[in-house]
Structure formats: C-alpha cells, structure tokens
Write a protein that holds these residues in place. Sequence first.
Motif, PDB file in Angstrom:
ATOM      1  N   SER A 123      16.246  44.124 -69.051  1.00  0.00           N
ATOM      2  CA  SER A 123      17.393  44.478 -69.889  1.00  0.00           C
ATOM      3  C   SER A 123      17.699  45.975 -69.878  1.00  0.00           C
ATOM      4  O   SER A 123      18.792  46.385 -70.249  1.00  0.00           O
ATOM      5  N   GLU A 124      16.729  46.784 -69.440  1.00  0.00           N
ATOM      6  CA  GLU A 124      16.941  48.223 -69.313  1.00  0.00           C
ATOM      7  C   GLU A 124      16.388  48.687 -67.971  1.00  0.00           C
ATOM      8  O   GLU A 124      15.417  48.110 -67.468  1.00  0.00           O
ATOM      9  N   PRO A 125      16.972  49.719 -67.382  1.00  0.00           N
ATOM     10  CA  PRO A 125      16.517  50.163 -66.056  1.00  0.00           C
ATOM     11  C   PRO A 125      15.121  50.784 -66.099  1.00  0.00           C
ATOM     12  O   PRO A 125      14.705  51.341 -67.114  1.00  0.00           O
ATOM     13  N   PHE A 126      14.412  50.691 -64.983  1.00  0.00           N
ATOM     14  CA  PHE A 126      13.107  51.330 -64.835  1.00  0.00           C
ATOM     15  C   PHE A 126      12.879  51.610 -63.352  1.00  0.00           C
ATOM     16  O   PHE A 126      13.387  50.898 -62.486  1.00  0.00           O
ATOM     17  N   ASP A 127      12.105  52.628 -63.084  1.00  0.00           N
ATOM     18  CA  ASP A 127      11.739  52.962 -61.707  1.00  0.00           C
ATOM     19  C   ASP A 127      10.297  52.584 -61.387  1.00  0.00           C
ATOM     20  O   ASP A 127       9.962  52.326 -60.231  1.00  0.00           O
ATOM     21  N   THR A 128       9.445  52.605 -62.413  1.00  0.00           N
ATOM     22  CA  THR A 128       8.037  52.294 -62.196  1.00  0.00           C
ATOM     23  C   THR A 128       7.562  51.326 -63.270  1.00  0.00           C
ATOM     24  O   THR A 128       7.960  51.420 -64.432  1.00  0.00           O
ATOM     25  N   VAL A 129       6.678  50.396 -62.872  1.00  0.00           N
ATOM     26  CA  VAL A 129       6.193  49.380 -63.805  1.00  0.00           C
ATOM     27  C   VAL A 129       4.707  49.145 -63.568  1.00  0.00           C
ATOM     28  O   VAL A 129       4.225  49.163 -62.434  1.00  0.00           O
ATOM     29  N   LEU A 130       3.994  48.927 -64.656  1.00  0.00           N
ATOM     30  CA  LEU A 130       2.576  48.577 -64.613  1.00  0.00           C
ATOM     31  C   LEU A 130       2.419  47.198 -65.237  1.00  0.00           C
ATOM     32  O   LEU A 130       2.860  46.962 -66.359  1.00  0.00           O
ATOM     33  N   GLN A 159      -8.055  45.946 -58.643  1.00  0.00           N
ATOM     34  CA  GLN A 159      -8.993  45.246 -59.518  1.00  0.00           C
ATOM     35  C   GLN A 159      -9.442  46.216 -60.602  1.00  0.00           C
ATOM     36  O   GLN A 159      -9.976  47.292 -60.311  1.00  0.00           O
ATOM     37  N   SER A 160      -9.202  45.868 -61.845  1.00  0.00           N
ATOM     38  CA  SER A 160      -9.475  46.787 -62.941  1.00  0.00           C
ATOM     39  C   SER A 160      -9.620  46.029 -64.252  1.00  0.00           C
ATOM     40  O   SER A 160      -8.946  45.015 -64.477  1.00  0.00           O
ATOM     41  N   ASP A 161     -10.468  46.518 -65.118  1.00  0.00           N
ATOM     42  CA  ASP A 161     -10.584  46.004 -66.480  1.00  0.00           C
ATOM     43  C   ASP A 161      -9.625  46.813 -67.345  1.00  0.00           C
ATOM     44  O   ASP A 161      -9.916  47.946 -67.736  1.00  0.00           O
ATOM     45  N   TRP A 162      -8.446  46.245 -67.588  1.00  0.00           N
ATOM     46  CA  TRP A 162      -7.359  46.924 -68.289  1.00  0.00           C
ATOM     47  C   TRP A 162      -7.058  48.272 -67.639  1.00  0.00           C
ATOM     48  O   TRP A 162      -6.805  48.337 -66.460  1.00  0.00           O
ATOM     49  N   PHE A 163      -7.138  49.379 -68.359  1.00  0.00           N
ATOM     50  CA  PHE A 163      -6.671  50.659 -67.820  1.00  0.00           C
ATOM     51  C   PHE A 163      -7.730  51.394 -66.991  1.00  0.00           C
ATOM     52  O   PHE A 163      -7.502  52.526 -66.565  1.00  0.00           O
ATOM     53  N   GLY A 164      -8.871  50.756 -66.751  1.00  0.00           N
ATOM     54  CA  GLY A 164      -9.983  51.448 -66.116  1.00  0.00           C
ATOM     55  C   GLY A 164      -9.651  52.136 -64.805  1.00  0.00           C
ATOM     56  O   GLY A 164     -10.111  53.258 -64.552  1.00  0.00           O
ATOM     57  N   ALA A 165      -8.860  51.501 -63.936  1.00  0.00           N
ATOM     58  CA  ALA A 165      -8.541  52.061 -62.623  1.00  0.00           C
ATOM     59  C   ALA A 165      -7.102  52.560 -62.538  1.00  0.00           C
ATOM     60  O   ALA A 165      -6.613  52.870 -61.449  1.00  0.00           O
ATOM     61  N   VAL A 166      -6.431  52.672 -63.679  1.00  0.00           N
ATOM     62  CA  VAL A 166      -5.011  53.031 -63.686  1.00  0.00           C
ATOM     63  C   VAL A 166      -4.835  54.542 -63.789  1.00  0.00           C
ATOM     64  O   VAL A 166      -5.488  55.208 -64.595  1.00  0.00           O
ATOM     65  N   ASP A 167      -3.934  55.077 -62.964  1.00  0.00           N
ATOM     66  CA  ASP A 167      -3.557  56.497 -63.020  1.00  0.00           C
ATOM     67  C   ASP A 167      -2.051  56.602 -63.196  1.00  0.00           C
ATOM     68  O   ASP A 167      -1.305  55.672 -62.885  1.00  0.00           O
ATOM     69  N   GLY A 168      -1.604  57.751 -63.658  1.00  0.00           N
ATOM     70  CA  GLY A 168      -0.178  58.035 -63.719  1.00  0.00           C
ATOM     71  C   GLY A 168       0.482  57.483 -64.964  1.00  0.00           C
ATOM     72  O   GLY A 168      -0.142  56.898 -65.854  1.00  0.00           O
ATOM     73  N   ARG A 169       1.803  57.686 -65.001  1.00  0.00           N
ATOM     74  CA  ARG A 169       2.613  57.230 -66.125  1.00  0.00           C
ATOM     75  C   ARG A 169       3.775  56.385 -65.598  1.00  0.00           C
ATOM     76  O   ARG A 169       4.265  56.617 -64.495  1.00  0.00           O
TER      77      ARG A 169
END
Length: 271
Positions: A100-107, A159-169
Amino acid sequence: MVAAMARLRAAGVPDPARDARVLLAHAASVDAARVTLIAPEDIAPEIAERYDNLVSLRAVRVPVSQLIGAREFYGRAFDISRDVLDPRPETETLVEAALSEPFDTVLDLGVGSGCILVTLLAECTDASGVGIDISEAACLHASANAARHDVAGRAVILQSDWFGAVDGRYDLIVSNPPYLAASEMQEVQPELRDHEPRLALTDEHDGLSAYRVIAAEAQGYLKAQGRVMVEIGWKQGPSVRDIFTAQGWGEVSILPDLGGHDRVVSASKPG
C-alpha cells in the motif's frame, strides 16, 4: 474419482471433491479443469496406482500442497514441502498492506517458503530484500522460489535466529511468525499439527514471543520513515498492538482480512 471423494469424506477432509479432482489432475499430469473429461476406463494402471497413493496420503490429512509440491499464492505457484508452512490466503492481507506504500528495501523475518518476500519483490521490480529463517531447509525453499520467480538477484536469504545475522536498515519489515500458543496446538487441523513444521507454528508458550522480539528490536533495523507489519492470529490484535505500543512505536494499527478478522498489526518508527 467418486470412490476417492468418498474415502476423503469419510476421513473428514474439508473439501473432498476439490481435493480428489486436484490429486487426479496431478497424478495424470493434466490441468485440473480437464479432469472431468477423463473417463474412468481411460485412466492407465500406473496413473490409477499413483492416484490411489495420493488419496491414501490425503486421507491421513497430508496437505494437498505437499502432495503436489506446490501452492498458489497471490497469483504465483510456490514450491512447498513439509519443511515450510503452506502459504494461506489470509497472508495475502499482509502482502496487500505492505504494497500500500512504496518501499525500496524489505526484510522478511521467518521467510519460510519465501511467499511473502518473493511476492513483494515480484510486485515491486525496483525493490530488493533480505529473508531470514532459523531453518536451513526453509532457506533453501525460499532461495528456490526466488529463482523460480526471477527475483533471486534482488533477494538475499540468510539462516538466522531473528535479527542475529541481519545488518543494515530497511524501509519495510514484514513477518508471519509462529503465533499459535502451545495450548492451541491440539485444537488445530491435523494438516497443520501433524504435517507442517511445529517451529513455524508455535513458540511453545503464549504465541506472543516473536512479537515481543520484533517490537523490541526492529526499530534498530528500520529507516527513519520505516514500517513494520506482522501477521497475527485473529484473537491477538489488542495484545500485539499493546506490545508494540509499550515499546514506543508510532501509529500502531490493526488491519482486518477479507473475512473481517484481525490479521495484521502495522506500526511505524516513531519520530
């Protein structure tokens, strides 16, 4: 096919006519719309045997999607097995809200089959995304479905337990987390309870654990005007809204599905 319908009906399968038709189409490698044109005497022995095996498995409540290896979601077919949740129409509410709203990046947290992430990237051809899952098998499924729908170049699966391996915004964070309480597991349909990954269904607690993690940590992974959207059980709207509100989120709202049930909680990063 009449005998198959009777077996499925006796087993308590919710829509025996539809399932019998879909399984015969799969066994005979024809379109489901053409199944009614197949006369019983025209079914080759090997097809009849294959069909009988499929019906037997469906009678013990193995989901049709696992038997045919695919499920339609938002107009696309996704590869499915017992290692991932069967995509359901209710989850399209989350996709519609995200679009419903624009986005460039999604997690995508808990990417599973990839149906949410892949759909969002297929619909938004300039966007890129990351999908995480604690299950290695789910990550492989998501990667395969990203390739199937030509978005693999814009999708990173980790492969990650929630945010464990996530970087960036990210502009957008989405999730369909395990939201059944442990006490509810004996009440759900056998297709879910006995044949889908328990890890993706329940937190073995009150069904709210994932929302507490997401509400507490997601602000650190969102851009200034970012949004988070999570699928919820139809009775969980007020509880999940309160969890996000308590963590200081802005514009927390509950969105209904087509049946009028609470289905998505949406929140924006404050300030």
